[in-house]
Design a protein around this motif. Structure first.
Motif, PDB file in Angstrom:
ATOM      1  N   ALA A 127       5.124   0.973  -4.372  1.00  0.00           N
ATOM      2  CA  ALA A 127       3.866   1.482  -4.926  1.00  0.00           C
ATOM      3  C   ALA A 127       4.193   2.588  -5.914  1.00  0.00           C
ATOM      4  O   ALA A 127       5.107   3.384  -5.684  1.00  0.00           O
ATOM      5  CB  ALA A 127       2.984   2.025  -3.803  1.00  0.00           C
ATOM      6  N   VAL A 128       3.450   2.596  -7.020  1.00  0.00           N
ATOM      7  CA  VAL A 128       3.712   3.624  -8.026  1.00  0.00           C
ATOM      8  C   VAL A 128       2.399   3.968  -8.724  1.00  0.00           C
ATOM      9  O   VAL A 128       1.596   3.084  -9.028  1.00  0.00           O
ATOM     10  CB  VAL A 128       4.773   3.141  -9.054  1.00  0.00           C
ATOM     11  N   GLU A 129       2.183   5.271  -8.919  1.00  0.00           N
ATOM     12  CA  GLU A 129       0.976   5.680  -9.638  1.00  0.00           C
ATOM     13  C   GLU A 129       1.296   5.705 -11.126  1.00  0.00           C
ATOM     14  O   GLU A 129       2.259   6.360 -11.546  1.00  0.00           O
ATOM     15  CB  GLU A 129       0.494   7.044  -9.160  1.00  0.00           C
ATOM     16  N   VAL A 130       0.544   4.939 -11.906  1.00  0.00           N
ATOM     17  CA  VAL A 130       0.815   4.791 -13.339  1.00  0.00           C
ATOM     18  C   VAL A 130      -0.228   5.590 -14.121  1.00  0.00           C
ATOM     19  O   VAL A 130      -1.438   5.333 -13.968  1.00  0.00           O
ATOM     20  CB  VAL A 130       0.771   3.316 -13.764  1.00  0.00           C
ATOM     21  N   ARG A 160      -3.614   4.223 -15.317  1.00  0.00           N
ATOM     22  CA  ARG A 160      -3.875   2.872 -14.789  1.00  0.00           C
ATOM     23  C   ARG A 160      -4.063   2.865 -13.272  1.00  0.00           C
ATOM     24  O   ARG A 160      -4.281   1.825 -12.689  1.00  0.00           O
ATOM     25  CB  ARG A 160      -2.719   1.929 -15.152  1.00  0.00           C
ATOM     26  N   GLY A 161      -3.890   4.034 -12.667  1.00  0.00           N
ATOM     27  CA  GLY A 161      -4.039   4.110 -11.218  1.00  0.00           C
ATOM     28  C   GLY A 161      -2.814   3.593 -10.489  1.00  0.00           C
ATOM     29  O   GLY A 161      -1.727   3.444 -11.064  1.00  0.00           O
ATOM     30  N   TRP A 162      -3.001   3.327  -9.208  1.00  0.00           N
ATOM     31  CA  TRP A 162      -1.879   2.877  -8.379  1.00  0.00           C
ATOM     32  C   TRP A 162      -1.581   1.403  -8.635  1.00  0.00           C
ATOM     33  O   TRP A 162      -2.496   0.586  -8.794  1.00  0.00           O
ATOM     34  CB  TRP A 162      -2.182   3.094  -6.897  1.00  0.00           C
ATOM     35  N   ARG A 163      -0.322   1.097  -8.725  1.00  0.00           N
ATOM     36  CA  ARG A 163       0.126  -0.264  -8.876  1.00  0.00           C
ATOM     37  C   ARG A 163       1.146  -0.568  -7.781  1.00  0.00           C
ATOM     38  O   ARG A 163       1.806   0.346  -7.252  1.00  0.00           O
ATOM     39  CB  ARG A 163       0.791  -0.491 -10.240  1.00  0.00           C
ATOM     40  N   LEU A 164       1.300  -1.861  -7.481  1.00  0.00           N
ATOM     41  CA  LEU A 164       2.320  -2.303  -6.523  1.00  0.00           C
ATOM     42  C   LEU A 164       3.204  -3.287  -7.269  1.00  0.00           C
ATOM     43  O   LEU A 164       2.686  -4.205  -7.938  1.00  0.00           O
ATOM     44  CB  LEU A 164       1.655  -2.958  -5.319  1.00  0.00           C
ATOM     45  N   THR A 165       4.503  -3.108  -7.205  1.00  0.00           N
ATOM     46  CA  THR A 165       5.353  -3.879  -8.110  1.00  0.00           C
ATOM     47  C   THR A 165       6.684  -4.293  -7.506  1.00  0.00           C
ATOM     48  O   THR A 165       7.261  -3.580  -6.665  1.00  0.00           O
ATOM     49  CB  THR A 165       5.630  -3.080  -9.397  1.00  0.00           C
ATOM     50  N   ALA A 166       7.147  -5.456  -7.954  1.00  0.00           N
ATOM     51  CA  ALA A 166       8.536  -5.835  -7.706  1.00  0.00           C
ATOM     52  C   ALA A 166       9.424  -4.770  -8.352  1.00  0.00           C
ATOM     53  O   ALA A 166       9.073  -4.181  -9.380  1.00  0.00           O
ATOM     54  CB  ALA A 166       8.818  -7.206  -8.313  1.00  0.00           C
ATOM     55  N   THR A 167      10.551  -4.535  -7.723  1.00  0.00           N
ATOM     56  CA  THR A 167      11.478  -3.508  -8.221  1.00  0.00           C
ATOM     57  C   THR A 167      12.682  -4.171  -8.883  1.00  0.00           C
ATOM     58  O   THR A 167      12.922  -5.366  -8.707  1.00  0.00           O
ATOM     59  CB  THR A 167      11.976  -2.657  -7.038  1.00  0.00           C
ATOM     60  N   PRO A 168      13.476  -3.403  -9.601  1.00  0.00           N
ATOM     61  CA  PRO A 168      14.696  -3.992 -10.187  1.00  0.00           C
ATOM     62  C   PRO A 168      15.590  -4.704  -9.168  1.00  0.00           C
ATOM     63  O   PRO A 168      16.061  -5.809  -9.456  1.00  0.00           O
ATOM     64  CB  PRO A 168      15.383  -2.777 -10.829  1.00  0.00           C
ATOM     65  N   PRO A 169      15.812  -4.134  -7.972  1.00  0.00           N
ATOM     66  CA  PRO A 169      16.643  -4.892  -7.009  1.00  0.00           C
ATOM     67  C   PRO A 169      16.085  -6.277  -6.693  1.00  0.00           C
ATOM     68  O   PRO A 169      16.852  -7.236  -6.554  1.00  0.00           O
ATOM     69  CB  PRO A 169      16.653  -4.001  -5.764  1.00  0.00           C
ATOM     70  N   LEU A 170      14.771  -6.414  -6.592  1.00  0.00           N
ATOM     71  CA  LEU A 170      14.216  -7.739  -6.298  1.00  0.00           C
ATOM     72  C   LEU A 170      14.369  -8.657  -7.498  1.00  0.00           C
ATOM     73  O   LEU A 170      14.839  -9.785  -7.400  1.00  0.00           O
ATOM     74  CB  LEU A 170      12.731  -7.630  -5.931  1.00  0.00           C
ATOM     75  N   PRO A 213      -1.169  -7.538   0.842  1.00  0.00           N
ATOM     76  CA  PRO A 213      -2.229  -7.173   1.797  1.00  0.00           C
ATOM     77  C   PRO A 213      -2.948  -5.908   1.333  1.00  0.00           C
ATOM     78  O   PRO A 213      -2.326  -4.989   0.797  1.00  0.00           O
ATOM     79  CB  PRO A 213      -1.468  -6.921   3.095  1.00  0.00           C
ATOM     80  N   TRP A 214      -4.248  -5.868   1.492  1.00  0.00           N
ATOM     81  CA  TRP A 214      -4.985  -4.662   1.111  1.00  0.00           C
ATOM     82  C   TRP A 214      -4.789  -3.580   2.167  1.00  0.00           C
ATOM     83  O   TRP A 214      -4.844  -3.830   3.381  1.00  0.00           O
ATOM     84  CB  TRP A 214      -6.487  -4.947   0.951  1.00  0.00           C
ATOM     85  N   ASP A 215      -4.522  -2.370   1.689  1.00  0.00           N
ATOM     86  CA  ASP A 215      -4.500  -1.191   2.558  1.00  0.00           C
ATOM     87  C   ASP A 215      -4.921   0.000   1.695  1.00  0.00           C
ATOM     88  O   ASP A 215      -4.501   0.095   0.537  1.00  0.00           O
ATOM     89  CB  ASP A 215      -3.091  -0.949   3.127  1.00  0.00           C
ATOM     90  N   PRO A 216      -5.741   0.877   2.224  1.00  0.00           N
ATOM     91  CA  PRO A 216      -6.140   2.044   1.410  1.00  0.00           C
ATOM     92  C   PRO A 216      -4.931   2.856   0.945  1.00  0.00           C
ATOM     93  O   PRO A 216      -4.985   3.515  -0.093  1.00  0.00           O
ATOM     94  CB  PRO A 216      -7.019   2.857   2.374  1.00  0.00           C
ATOM     95  N   ASP A 217      -3.846   2.783   1.725  1.00  0.00           N
ATOM     96  CA  ASP A 217      -2.620   3.487   1.325  1.00  0.00           C
ATOM     97  C   ASP A 217      -1.708   2.502   0.590  1.00  0.00           C
ATOM     98  O   ASP A 217      -1.155   1.584   1.215  1.00  0.00           O
ATOM     99  CB  ASP A 217      -1.910   4.035   2.577  1.00  0.00           C
ATOM    100  N   PRO A 218      -1.526   2.675  -0.727  1.00  0.00           N
ATOM    101  CA  PRO A 218      -0.708   1.705  -1.486  1.00  0.00           C
ATOM    102  C   PRO A 218       0.738   1.605  -0.995  1.00  0.00           C
ATOM    103  O   PRO A 218       1.347   0.553  -1.068  1.00  0.00           O
ATOM    104  CB  PRO A 218      -0.788   2.225  -2.930  1.00  0.00           C
ATOM    105  N   THR A 239       4.338 -10.797  -8.650  1.00  0.00           N
ATOM    106  CA  THR A 239       5.373  -9.823  -9.045  1.00  0.00           C
ATOM    107  C   THR A 239       4.806  -8.414  -9.164  1.00  0.00           C
ATOM    108  O   THR A 239       5.558  -7.448  -9.211  1.00  0.00           O
ATOM    109  CB  THR A 239       6.028 -10.222 -10.373  1.00  0.00           C
ATOM    110  N   ASP A 240       3.487  -8.342  -9.254  1.00  0.00           N
ATOM    111  CA  ASP A 240       2.865  -7.022  -9.147  1.00  0.00           C
ATOM    112  C   ASP A 240       1.381  -7.202  -8.891  1.00  0.00           C
ATOM    113  O   ASP A 240       0.827  -8.291  -9.033  1.00  0.00           O
ATOM    114  CB  ASP A 240       3.107  -6.158 -10.374  1.00  0.00           C
ATOM    115  N   GLU A 241       0.760  -6.116  -8.487  1.00  0.00           N
ATOM    116  CA  GLU A 241      -0.665  -6.148  -8.155  1.00  0.00           C
ATOM    117  C   GLU A 241      -1.268  -4.785  -8.463  1.00  0.00           C
ATOM    118  O   GLU A 241      -0.580  -3.753  -8.412  1.00  0.00           O
ATOM    119  CB  GLU A 241      -0.855  -6.518  -6.682  1.00  0.00           C
ATOM    120  N   ARG A 242      -2.497  -4.841  -8.830  1.00  0.00           N
ATOM    121  CA  ARG A 242      -3.236  -3.583  -8.934  1.00  0.00           C
ATOM    122  C   ARG A 242      -3.639  -3.200  -7.520  1.00  0.00           C
ATOM    123  O   ARG A 242      -3.698  -4.037  -6.626  1.00  0.00           O
ATOM    124  CB  ARG A 242      -4.450  -3.779  -9.829  1.00  0.00           C
ATOM    125  N   HIS A 243      -3.929  -1.885  -7.301  1.00  0.00           N
ATOM    126  CA  HIS A 243      -4.285  -1.466  -5.944  1.00  0.00           C
ATOM    127  C   HIS A 243      -5.772  -1.729  -5.720  1.00  0.00           C
ATOM    128  O   HIS A 243      -6.604  -0.813  -5.695  1.00  0.00           O
ATOM    129  CB  HIS A 243      -3.949   0.020  -5.724  1.00  0.00           C
TER     130      HIS A 243
END
Ligand code: 6PG
Length: 220
Positions: free
Chosen positions: A150-153, A156-166, A90-95, A57-61
């Protein structure tokens, strides 16, 4: 309410196993530290693992082999030990690229015609009321189209997250919380304080279950 963190872990594992046996075969995984004990217990649970599809449901970058990776924690605690499929971000330098690619993965692995509609989703809650990587005041809380972002927190740095629509499309959300540090945010979220992302998400879902130990439930 469970009497201890161990009892909570056993209860969560039993609830997830029951869902995967009878109600669906996809599960969105909570990150952080709380669910680890439940994931470890699920190794021995009666589940048709070969039919199970899991996602995070979410991941750190970070890459999956980084100690902070949520998918890495889920692999070490459960998915390296059962024949289920865990889809890692998947890992990518661009979140933003990583989030977009993962959204495409979710569209292919999750049911739903108009967009991914998860079956069971597990979520944690922070002491500030965040859930997944939806933090208070996050711009992603206003997302209406993307299902993973992707969102910069700050701090906490960049995070990747499920959104409200999901998350809104989930058939069931199980929030898991343990410890006294969560008592205030749990009580505020359950009371519907929409300044907390966990309350916003809980308000979107059709079926929400809170699985708490005694300390996290202390203010209810
Ligand atoms: C993360 C999680 C996050 C977590 C809460 C609770 O990436 O950290 O997805 O939402 O569920 O912060 O974390 P703990 O279980 O470690 O208290």
């Amino acid at each position: 309410m469970f009497t201890s963190p161990e009892a909570l872990a056993a209860g969560v594992a039993a609830a997830v196993a029951r869902w995967l046996r009878h109600d669906g075969t996809d599960v969105g995984l909570a990150g952080g530290s709380t669910p680890r004990r439940a994931y470890e217990r699920l190794r021995r649970a009666r589940v048709p693992w070969a039919e199970v599809t899991a996602w995070v449901t979410d991941e750190r970058h970070v890459p999956v082999d980084h100690p902070d990776s949520n998918a890495g924690m889920a692999l070490r605690s459960l998915f390296d030990h059962v024949p289920a499929t865990l889809h890692e971000v998947p890992w990518d330098p661009d979140p933003e690229v990583a989030a977009s690619r993962y959204e495409q993965t979710l569209r292919t692995i999750l049911p739903g015609d108009g967009g991914p509609r998860p079956g069971l989703v597990m979520l944690g809650i922070g002491d500030d009321g965040h859930t997944a990587s939806l933090f208070p005041g996050s711009p992603v809380l206003a997302e209406t189209t993307r299902h993973f972002a992707a969102v910069e927190v700050p701090g906490r740095g960049w995070r990747l997250t499920a959104t409200p629509p999901l998350l809104a499309g989930a058939r069931r959300i199980i929030f898991v919380a343990s410890g006294s540090a969560k008592a205030e945010s749990v009580a505020a979220a359950i009371s519907g304080d929409r300044s907390l992302p966990a309350a916003v998400v809980a308000g979107l879902a059709e079926d929400v279950v809170w699985m708490l130990d005694r300390e996290a439930a202390a203010l209810l």
